[in-house]
Every structure is written in structure tokens, then in C-alpha cells.
Design a protein around this motif. Structure first.
Motif, PDB file in Angstrom:
ATOM      1  N   THR A 508       0.944  -1.213  -0.071  1.00  0.00           N
ATOM      2  CA  THR A 508      -0.144   0.044  -0.191  1.00  0.00           C
ATOM      3  C   THR A 508       0.791   1.122   0.021  1.00  0.00           C
ATOM      4  OG1 THR A 508      -1.828  -1.062   0.960  1.00  0.00           O
ATOM      5  CG2 THR A 508      -1.796   1.387   1.098  1.00  0.00           C
ATOM      6  N   LEU A 510       0.981   5.745  -0.294  1.00  0.00           N
ATOM      7  CA  LEU A 510       0.303   7.018  -0.134  1.00  0.00           C
ATOM      8  C   LEU A 510      -0.091   7.395  -1.666  1.00  0.00           C
ATOM      9  CD1 LEU A 510       2.119   8.802   2.453  1.00  0.00           C
ATOM     10  CD2 LEU A 510       0.251   7.702   2.677  1.00  0.00           C
ATOM     11  N   LEU A 519       4.495   6.864   4.904  1.00  0.00           N
ATOM     12  CA  LEU A 519       3.717   5.629   5.483  1.00  0.00           C
ATOM     13  C   LEU A 519       4.870   4.523   5.412  1.00  0.00           C
ATOM     14  CD1 LEU A 519       1.283   4.126   5.787  1.00  0.00           C
ATOM     15  CD2 LEU A 519       0.951   3.516   3.659  1.00  0.00           C
ATOM     16  N   ILE A 534      -4.939   7.264   1.375  1.00  0.00           N
ATOM     17  CA  ILE A 534      -4.667   6.001   1.318  1.00  0.00           C
ATOM     18  C   ILE A 534      -5.659   5.090   0.486  1.00  0.00           C
ATOM     19  CG2 ILE A 534      -3.777   3.794   2.179  1.00  0.00           C
ATOM     20  CD1 ILE A 534      -2.825   5.565   4.404  1.00  0.00           C
TER      21      ILE A 534
END
Length: 548
Positions: A508, A510, A519, A534
Motif C-alpha cells: 500500500t 500514499l 507511510l 490511502i
């Protein structure tokens, strides 16, 4: 098909200060036409025009003397038609101010009404006999100071004015007044306008018994007085009356005759703004949108933003709000919220990211895309009657109304070839459009980027909203639809903060519009006024918690 206004972005143009085409120092309709490409380049959906109808300009156009004519200060009906055509050609809707709670005292309706108690329009305004001692019928104050009643010796009565004495209030208890107002709206709808921003929409009706208002207990507990005595009352009887809803249904029925026509109501009531916003937009038979002043003040906390949004959708789950951080009535938010930032530019961009992430529609005020601060004016430079009356504790509204700085170089930066009606000063001049157009890292470039990005993520316009329980100054919520979710996190402070993150899918990242954020696998670090977006494949894929 989703209505364009639901989750749409409206750009407010204050015509006096947008672009002057003839050198008289005042912006006008041809000037707006000349700058339509700028508005279209932002990626907004609609333009809201502040008042352009004929007016003595005692309150900068919010005192109308002819509802069916464009004031010569701004141009002509033909200029208006051209503006509509050219805006529509660029894919932009256009709505205009309708100021119908009151008129100018130079409107023919009032000029007739004031002559006698028996003429055809005698009951078109709010008239009342004096008390036995000659004083006004009740204790209602005017927003701009003084009592809300002005004596008319011809009739031997007082008339009501919630604002200036030259702005008498129409009597909406009279069915003929309602018909006349609806006819005015029909005139503009038939001319092609896409809807209205309804000024002071909760002021239409007054208590027919003219009962006095009680004191504002909350205010009086903290201050023995207020800068403006208007704030020392709870306005139970002078506005926000229940009869308003039936008339708003008549407005909606009229708008329904013109597919796509939209209404945006301005609710001015410090005690129950969100309640009225929800009430006035629920059920699908009143207004489309409403905005209040909850986010137009000094408060900049996670609890404040969360409480107002949750309260709105608890009261009116099928209603629809329009959120804004600046407009022509309040100091610009980059100045109001400066104590919560290290950098005006960072605050301007965080504010844009935040308002565009909230559930509801959005109104952006001209110059907001440049990060303009409030203009610091001298007393002798003021034109606003409120500022002149309450200076220096309340400097009025001129500071947010100074002209747009377009060209590079010295003031007035291409706004006019003459002397501008309000000065353009260095802090605003330095943020001109031309320089920002040439800078890929400017606030203006960011606005274009985030507005375009928002359109690719429908959950930000239409999705549900659910807040996380985090300590100040972190505001975090999830926007979601069946197709996916977006986590939105904002550090509403000038200090660095970090929070724990759980349940993120591997890899994952940003979203690219995030700023001041890093992150890690289980931690999100946010710098001063940092924020993070996100994107997730489902609404329940992640959660936040305070960092231990």
C-alpha cells in the motif's frame, strides 16, 4: 444518473473583484467572461455569481432595487446572456445570488408600500405599530448594528430590516410576496441560469406575533457584552421560523420545472446551523444544498469538523451539505487558521485537501486557489458598513473582497487599468495568477491537480464517511463505496505527529496528492499540516489507532 451538484465543486465569483474590463476600478461581467478559461482550468463544476442585479450598492448589491435588471456597474442583460453561453460552452454551470429576504428601500415595491396603510403593496413588507411609549414593537436587533426597526412617519409605523435600514424585509406571510419572488426566479431560469444561491435563506419568515427574542445564554455566560449586540440574543422569533419549509418546497417545485436547476441556501444561525442545513435539504422536496458558517470561523480542531459532519447526517441522512472554508463574508481561512500552521502555503493546500475529502459538495471562493490571505486594510480604505460601524474589533468583510491579482508585477496586477475599488496589497500581489501558472509547485497548480485527482475517485464525492477515534490534532476518516475506500488523515497542527496503522494490504502506498506524510508498514508519520490519502480495495481493510 447522479445529479451534477451532489459532490460537485462550486467556484464563487465576487464580480466587483474578479476582473474589470472598462477601467472604472470595479469588476464586471465582460471581465468575468475574459477570465472564464482560468475558472475552467481549475476543474470545478459551477460558478456562483454574487449579486449582479440593479442596486444602490449600499450593501454591495445585497440591496436589490430591480430583480430583473443587471446593474450597469456590471454590464447588461446581454452581457449576462453572453456569460451564460460562454460558461456553458466550457462545461460550467452558472448559479446566481437571489437576495429575496429583503429589498432595497429604493425598490418600487417598497416605495409604494411606505406611502400608506391601504395601497396595493401596503402589506408586502413587515410593518408594525409602535408601543405606547413610541418605542419599536420588540427587541430585535439588526445584524449591522442598532435596532431592526426603522420609523416611517408617513405610515406612522416601524418597518423591519434585519440588516441596513435601507434593506427592508419582505413579508413572506403575504401570499402575493411569495408569488412575486417566485416570478423573479422564473425570469432568470427562463433566461438559462442553472440555479440560485439563496441569500439568508432562513430569514424569510418572522414570528407573526412579533415576540421578543430571549438572551443568548451561551454567549452571556462567557462575555458580559459582544462586539455586535446582535450576538447577545437567541433569534428564536426574528428568523429560522418553521413556515420557511413550505415556501422552500415551492422553490423546489419551481426548480423541478427546469431540469438540472439547483438551489444552494445560506443558513445564518449560530445556534442551529447544521440542524437547519439538514432540515432544509432533507426529503428531496426542499433545497438541494445548504451551507452554514460552522467551518467559516476560527475553530480548527478534529472534534469540531467531525461533530458538525456527523450531526448533519444524523439529523438529515438524506440531506446534502455544501462545505466551504472561505467566502465573501468572513476573513480568509489561510489567515484565520494561521496559528495552526508553520507555512501559509502548506495550510492552503491542506485546507483544499480537507474540504475536497468531506462528504458533501464544496464551494471554493475566488483567490482560494492562490492561497490568498486576508488583506489588512486601513479604516479609511473600508467600504463595508459592518466594518465601518464595528471597527476595530470587527474589521468587516472588505479584507476578503479585495481584487484578484492576475498579472505579474505591481498592483493591481491586471485587475483594472484604473484605480481598484479596494486596494491590492503586496501579500496578495505576490501570489498572482501569472507567477503561479509558471510554477509547477504553486498552490494554484496543486488545486488543479487535486481537483482532477478527486474526479478519478468517486468515493470522495459520493461515498459514505466514517470517522476514527483519534486524539487531537489528528482528523481521520474513511470515505467508501462498494467499489473501494479512501483513508483520509490530516494533522491539524504545526507539530509533527505519528499514528499506528493496522491491516493495510502489502505494498500500500500514499496517493500522490498526499503531502508531509510518510507511510511505513505500521506507522504513518505526519509533518506540520501534513495529510495522507490511502486508497484501498474495500471499506474495511484498515484501521488507525493512536501511536503508543
Amino acid at each position: 444518473m447522479t445529479e451534477w451538484w451532489r459532490g460537485g465543486v462550486i467556484y464563487q465569483v465576487y464580480p466587483r473583484s474578479f476582473q474589470d474590463s472598462n477601467g472604472d476600478g470595479v469588476g464586471d461581467l465582460p471581465g468575468i467572461i475574459d477570465r472564464l478559461d482560468h475558472i475552467a482550468s481549475l476543474g470545478v463544476d459551477c460558478i456562483w455569481l454574487s449579486p449582479i442585479t440593479q442596486s444602490p450598492q449600499d450593501d454591495m448589491g445585497y440591496d436589490v432595487s430591480d430583480y430583473r435588471e443587471v446593474d450597469r456597474l456590471f454590464g447588461s442583460l446581454q452581457d449576462f446572456d453572453s456569460l451564460l453561453d460562454q460558461a456553458h460552452a466550457r462545461g460550467l454551470k452558472v448559479i446566481m445570488d437571489q437576495v429575496v429576504s429583503h429589498t432595497s428601500d429604493r425598490h418600487p415595491w417598497f416605495e409604494e408600500s411606505r406611502l400608506s396603510r391601504t395601497n396595493a403593496r401596503a402589506d408586502w413588507y413587515v410593518w408594525a405599530d409602535p408601543l405606547p411609549d413610541g418605542s419599536p414593537p420588540n427587541n430585535w436587533p439588526a445584524v449591522f448594528g442598532g435596532r431592526a426597526w426603522e420609523w416611517n412617519p408617513t405610515r406612522g409605523q416601524y418597518y423591519l430590516h434585519n440588516f441596513l435600514a435601507s434593506q427592508p424585509d419582505l413579508n413572506f406571510h403575504n401570499a402575493e410576496v411569495q408569488e412575486a419572488v417566485l416570478d423573479v426566479m422564473r425570469f432568470w431560469l427562463e433566461r438559462g441560469i442553472d440555479g440560485f444561491r439563496l441569500d439568508t435563506v432562513n430569514y424569510y419568515f418572522h414570528d407573526s406575533k412579533l415576540r421578543s427574542n430571549p438572551p443568548n445564554k451561551l454567549k452571556n455566560e462567557h462575555l458580559p457584552y459582544a462586539v455586535n449586540p446582535y450576538d447577545m440574543q437567541e433569534h428564536l422569533f426574528s428568523k429560522s421560523r418553521p413556515e420557511n419549509l413550505d415556501f422552500l418546497r415551492r422553490v423546489r417545485a419551481l426548480l423541478n420545472e427546469f431540469p438540472g436547476a439547483t438551489s444552494v441556501g445560506e443558513v445564518g444561525d449560530s445556534h442551529k446551523s447544521v440542524q437547519l442545513m439538514a432540515q432544509y435539504t432533507s426529503g428531496g422536496d426542499t433545497l438541494h444544498l445548504c451551507y452554514g458558517f460552522d467551518f467559516l470561523g476560527d475553530e480548527f480542531t478534529a472534534a469540531h469538523f467531525r461533530s458538525r459532519i456527523e450531526q448533519f447526517f444524523e439529523i438529515g441522512p438524506d440531506g446534502w451539505p455544501c462545505w466551504s472554508f472561505s467566502n465573501h463574508d468572513v476573513p480568509r481561512h489561510v489567515t484565520r487558521w494561521a496559528p495552526h500552521s508553520r507555512s501559509a502555503a502548506a495550510l492552503a493546500r491542506q485546507s483544499a485537501a480537507l474540504v475536497l475529502a468531506l462528504r458533501g459538495s464544496v464551494c471554493l471562493y475566488q483567490g482560494e486557489e492562490l492561497g490568498l490571505p486576508e488583506t489588512d486594510l486601513l479604516f479609511e480604505e473600508l467600504t463595508d458598513p459592518r466594518g465601518i460601524r464595528f471597527w476595530p474589533e470587527d474589521k468587516g468583510r472588505d479584507g476578503c473582497r479585495t481584487p484578484m491579482p492576475w498579472d505579474a508585477g505591481e498592483a493591481p496586477n491586471g485587475f483594472t487599468s484604473g484605480t481598484p475599488w479596494l486596494p491590492v496589497k503586496y501579500p496578495q500581489s505576490a501570489l498572482n495568477v501569472a507567477d503561479q501558472n509558471a510554477d509547477a509547485g504553486s498552490t494554484l497548480a496543486f488545486y488543479r491537480t487535486i481537483l482532477a485527482w478527486r474526479k478519478t475517485h468517486p468515493m470522495l464525492a459520493l461515498g459514505d464517511i466514517a470517522f476514527f477515534d483519534l486524539a487531537e490534532p489528528i482528523l481521520a476518516f474513511r470515505r467508501s463505496t462498494d467499489a473501494g475506500a479512501m483513508l483520509c488523515v490530516f494533522n491539524l497542527s504545526a507539530d509533527d505527529h505519528a499514528i499506528a496503522v493496522t491491516g493495510l494490504p502489502p505494498g500500500t502506498r500514499l496517493e500522490p496528492v498526499s503531502a508531509g506524510a510518510v507511510l511505513h508498514a505500521t506507522k504513518l508519520q505526519l509533518g506540520a499540516n501534513g495529510y495522507a490519502f490511502i486508497a484501498l480495495p474495500s471499506a474495511s481493510a484498515a484501521a488507525f489507532a493512536d501511536l503508543a
